[in-house]
Structures are given as structure tokens and as C-alpha cells.
Design a protein around this motif. Structure first.
Motif, mmCIF file in Angstrom:
data_model
loop_
_atom_site.group_PDB
_atom_site.id
_atom_site.type_symbol
_atom_site.label_atom_id
_atom_site.label_comp_id
_atom_site.label_asym_id
_atom_site.label_seq_id
_atom_site.Cartn_x
_atom_site.Cartn_y
_atom_site.Cartn_z
ATOM 1 N N GLU A 1 -14.693 -29.822 -68.918
ATOM 2 C CA GLU A 1 -14.160 -29.382 -67.636
ATOM 3 C C GLU A 1 -14.240 -30.455 -66.563
ATOM 4 O OE1 GLU A 1 -16.061 -25.829 -66.475
ATOM 5 O OE2 GLU A 1 -15.294 -24.621 -68.138
ATOM 6 N N ASP A 2 -15.203 -31.376 -66.684
ATOM 7 C CA ASP A 2 -15.374 -32.399 -65.653
ATOM 8 C C ASP A 2 -14.475 -33.610 -65.867
ATOM 9 O OD1 ASP A 2 -16.676 -33.116 -67.957
ATOM 10 O OD2 ASP A 2 -18.400 -34.049 -66.949
ATOM 11 N N GLN A 3 -13.675 -33.630 -66.937
ATOM 12 C CA GLN A 3 -12.782 -34.757 -67.200
ATOM 13 C C GLN A 3 -11.402 -34.460 -66.634
ATOM 14 O OE1 GLN A 3 -12.605 -35.983 -71.289
ATOM 15 N NE2 GLN A 3 -14.782 -36.499 -71.403
ATOM 16 N N ASN A 4 -10.859 -35.434 -65.857
ATOM 17 C CA ASN A 4 -9.553 -35.268 -65.238
ATOM 18 C C ASN A 4 -8.670 -36.494 -65.429
ATOM 19 O OD1 ASN A 4 -10.034 -32.639 -64.019
ATOM 20 N ND2 ASN A 4 -11.439 -33.698 -62.658
ATOM 21 N N GLY A 5 -8.980 -37.321 -66.424
ATOM 22 C CA GLY A 5 -8.200 -38.526 -66.649
ATOM 23 C C GLY A 5 -6.868 -38.236 -67.328
ATOM 24 N N MET A 6 -6.159 -39.324 -67.672
ATOM 25 C CA MET A 6 -4.844 -39.193 -68.283
ATOM 26 C C MET A 6 -4.922 -38.526 -69.647
ATOM 27 S SD MET A 6 -2.051 -42.195 -69.033
ATOM 28 C CE MET A 6 -2.121 -42.698 -67.321
ATOM 29 N N ILE A 7 -5.926 -38.918 -70.447
ATOM 30 C CA ILE A 7 -6.056 -38.349 -71.789
ATOM 31 C C ILE A 7 -6.404 -36.870 -71.693
ATOM 32 C CG2 ILE A 7 -7.363 -38.452 -73.942
ATOM 33 C CD1 ILE A 7 -7.662 -41.432 -73.536
ATOM 34 N N ALA A 8 -7.314 -36.515 -70.780
ATOM 35 C CA ALA A 8 -7.689 -35.111 -70.623
ATOM 36 C C ALA A 8 -6.491 -34.275 -70.167
ATOM 37 C CB ALA A 8 -8.836 -34.994 -69.620
#
Length: 444
Positions: free
Chosen positions: A68-75
């Protein structure tokens, strides 16, 4: 089945004819072993797809779900793929049906039922796509009113007939005639192209605004250039899709030129002035400016026609770009450059004024927002007033005073405290009243 339809309208006769054809087709399917075999294959393919979906969908959900804390391009890409998992069931059913279609056609030399089932599975996939996956309002509306009706017509085998009818039906606008299918194609393609253009423009603008190494004016110019390029390309693609010869736009360009020469002079002037402002970079977003007309505020947005200033009380002022070119503009800030201000104060005539500058400069220098470059605080003697000796302390800060950052009041507080700590009196006006002839005698 015989009906007397000679006295009925043409549309009634066509409807009855289509109904009879459908009845004959349905009766042939019901009495045909090949049709029952294909129907059984469809049911079997759906059951197998349902069982496979129940097995692989939880595993794919765990695999594709990012923290839930990941907001990058891959996520973001993983969450996008995760949203399409509801399509697994109808697409697997379509795939398994296609695998068995070849076998059925080789045995019975027939595949109408299984072809109809495959189209139904595609319709279910389109319905899931619109109902559960697409949440963008415009695309969802396009799916509900365009994609689903087209998928329903395709499932019923009527899409080709409807397309042919739309192609043969033409409407006229003056000397121009075009078919309904060309009009529908233009509306759908235009909507998609300009929606995609708006989305692309928002993404490019967000990306360019993050480029801190670029000057603000250069960023704004790049954003405007990207916007013009994106929507210009969308317009050209739409003209090609609709079959419009681009050479005919020369007449339209001449008409626009005449319009610019008469009624659109101000619009053209403001547009060109906006381009000049972005190229020169003398005023850009974030600068605090003051114009000859009295307008003053921070530039929060620059459009093709005007700049929007935000005043200290939160109001917005729309200033035409032409005013920045034809009038004098005072720019108080250029990308966060330092600005100098002063805070006046007075001390009593009983004060040793030689000690005042050092005391005040030391107190003001301790304030966190006061800069030491290009120069530190400077306390200067300004004059001898009626009630006291006038001083002023000059200081440099990043930002605009009396706006979001009120520096002068904080400096005056520091001056007050420094004078009080050193027992230096701050004067106030004294008045001497002289009575000529002495005081009047008291009355009994």
C-alpha cells in the motif's frame, strides 16, 4: 406460417420477415444434433473457465497487489493490470470455446451456435469492462452508449447490417453530404482523440512541472508547446479519420486570418504577448508583480490569453498578456530571489546612540528568515525627530513582505525586545502647555 401482410406498412412486413427468419433458425437449432453439441460445448467451456478462474484469480491477485505504501511507476502498472482481472472468466470461456470450435466444424460442418456463443462471451467481457473496470466518467459514458450497443449488435449478428444501413444513409449540410456512419465515426473518434489529448496534456504538464532544473518560464513554455502539439496532432488525425482533405483547410485558414485582422485582434495580441513572456522569462509563475494599472499579486497561472494574479487577500485578478508587454511591470521576485526591506523605529534622546546599531543588528541577525547574503542586517541613523532619534534596520529575506510571509512585524518584535533588554527607552510624544497670565484665581 402464412400471414396477410399486403395492407400492412413496410416496416411491419420487414419486422415479421425478420421474426420468421429468426424462428426458422431457432427451430433448426433446436432440432439439430450439431446445434445441441455446440451448445453443450459452450456450457462446458464456461464451466471449465469458471473453475480455472477460481483457481488462478486469487494467485494473480496476490502476485499483482503491490504494498500500500508503494506509489511508483511499477506499482501503478501492477494496480492497473489488477483492475482487469474480472475479464479472466469471459476471455477464458471465449478461448476454450475457440479451441473446440475447430473440432465441431470438422465433425458437423456447422458452427453457427458456437459462433453465437463466442460473440456472447465477448459481449459479457465488454459489459464487465464498462461496469466494473472503467471508472473515468467520459470513457464510462462512451462504453455505455457506444461500446455496449455495438457489442450487443455484434452478438446478435446484426452489426454488419446496421453498418451497411448507416453507410447508405446520407445527410446534407449545404453542398456537403456525408453518411451517418462517417458522422458517428467522427464523433466517436473525435471524442476519444481529444480525451486522450487532454489526458496526455495533463501528464506532460505534471512531468514538466517536476523538472526543477528548468527555469519556471522555460517550463511554462514547454507546457504550452506540448499542449499545442498534442491537440494539433489530434485535430490532424481526426481530419484524416473523417476523410477531410487537409488542403481544403487553406480556405479556412484564410478566413481565420481575416477574422484575426478584424474581430480577433486582442486575442491574437494577447496570445503572441504570452509567447513572448514565456520566451523572455521576465515574468513567470511564482513571481510577485505590480503593473502600472495598480494590479499587484503573485502569478499563479499563465494561459494563452492572460495571466492570473493572486492577491494577498486570496482574490484572483485576470490580467491580459498584452498589459505585460505594453505597460511598465515591477517584478519583486524572480524565482525566489532575495529582497531587501527595512523596519523603522525610534529611541529616546537620552540614549547612547553609538550602541544602538550593534544591539539591533545582532538581534535581527538571529531571526531564521534574515539572510546574511548579499548583506546582513544594517541599522542606520535616519534623523532627529520631534520626540526621539529615528533609526531603521535594513534586512534581506527570500520572499515578499506583507504577504504570505510577514517579515517586518517579526523584525519589529525583535527590535522591541532588544531595546527593552538593554534598558533603552522608546520615546512617545511629549507636549508642553504654557498658560499666559498665570492660573485663574479659585472661586469661592
Amino acid at each position: 406460417m402464412d400471414f396477410d401482410l399486403e395492407n400492412q406498412p413496410e416496416i411491419v412486413r420487414q419486422a415479421v420477415d425478420l421474426g420468421l427468419q429468426g424462428w426458422e433458425l431457432a427451430r433448426g437449432w433446436l432440432l439439430s444434433p450439431a446445434a445441441w453439441t455446440q451448445f453443450a460445448l459452450l456450457v462446458g467451456a464456461f464451466i471449465v473457465a469458471l473453475l480455472v478462474t477460481r483457481k488462478i484469480r486469487p494467485a494473480l491477485t496476490r502476485l499483482l497487489s503491490p504494498p500500500e505504501d508503494q506509489n511508483g511507476m511499477i506499482a501503478t502498472a501492477r494496480r492497473t493490470v489488477l483492475a482487469f482481472l474480472p475479464l479472466i472468466l469471459p476471455l477464458l470461456a471465449y478461448l476454450f470455446t475457440g479451441v473446440g470450435e475447430g473440432v465441431v466444424r470438422s465433425l458437423f460442418d456447422s458452427g453457427e451456435v458456437i459462433a453465437f456463443g463466442k460473440r456472447v462471451f465477448l459481449f459479457l467481457a465488454a459489459r464487465i469492462l464498462v461496469k466494473e473496470i472503467i471508472d473515468e466518467p467520459f470513457l464510462n459514458a462512451l462504453g455505455r452508449f457506444v461500446l455496449l450497443p455495438m457489442a450487443a449488435l455484434y452478438a446478435l449478428g446484426l452489426l454488419d447490417d446496421v453498418s451497411l444501413w448507416l453507410s447508405e444513409t446520407t445527410v446534407g449540410l449545404g453542398n456537403i453530404r456525408f453518411s451517418l456512419i462517417a458522422l458517428a465515426r467522427g464523433v466517436i473518434a473525435g471524442s476519444l482523440l481529444f480525451w486522450f489529448g487532454r489526458w496526455s496534456n495533463d501528464q506532460s504538464a505534471a512531468f514538466l512541472k517536476k523538472q526543477e532544473q528548468m527555469r519556471p518560464a522555460t517550463r511554462e513554455l514547454a507546457i504550452k508547446a506540448a499542449e499545442i502539439a498534442i491537440f494539433g496532432l489530434a485535430f490532424i488525425l481526426l481530419m484524416n479519420i473523417m476523410g477531410v482533405n487537409l488542403s481544403t483547410l487553406a480556405v479556412l485558414g484564410g478566413a481565420i486570418g481575416v477574422g484575426l485582422g478584424f474581430g480577433l485582434q486582442k486575442i491574437a495580441s494577447n496570445f503572441i504577448s504570452g509567447v513572448i513572456l514565456l520566451l523572455e522569462g521576465q515574468a513567470t509563475v511564482g513571481d510577485y508583480v505590480e503593473l502600472d494599472g495598480g494590479e499587484a499579486g503573485t502569478i499563479v497561472k499563465m494561459t494563452a490569453r492572460a495571466a492570473i494574479l493572486e492577491t494577498f487577500d486570496g482574490r484572483w485578478i485576470v490580467v491580459p498578456n498584452e498589459d505585460f508587454i505594453t505597460t511598465r511591470v515591477v517584478n519583486y521576485s524572480d524565482s525566489g530571489s532575495a529582497n531587501r526591506y527595512e523596519a523603522p523605529f525610534s529611541v529616546s534622546y537620552d540614549t547612547d546612540i553609538n550602541k544602538v546599531p550593534k544591539i539591533i543588528e545582532s538581534a535581527v541577525a538571529k531571526l531564521p528568515f534574515v539572510l546574511q547574503e548579499p548583506d546582513g542586517p544594517d541599522c542606520e541613523l535616519r534623523g532627529f525627530g520631534d520626540s526621539g532619534i529615528d533609526f531603521a534596520v535594513e534586512f534581506w529575506v527570500n520572499g515578499i513582505d506583507d504577504g504570505r510571509n510577514k517579515f517586518t512585524p517579526k523584525v519589529l518584535f525583535a527590535v522591541w525586545n532588544a531595546l527593552k533588554d538593554n534598558n533603552i527607552e522608546i520615546p512617545y510624544p511629549h507636549r508642553v502647555v504654557e498658560l499666559k497670565g498665570g492660573l485663574p484665581a479659585p472661586t469661592e
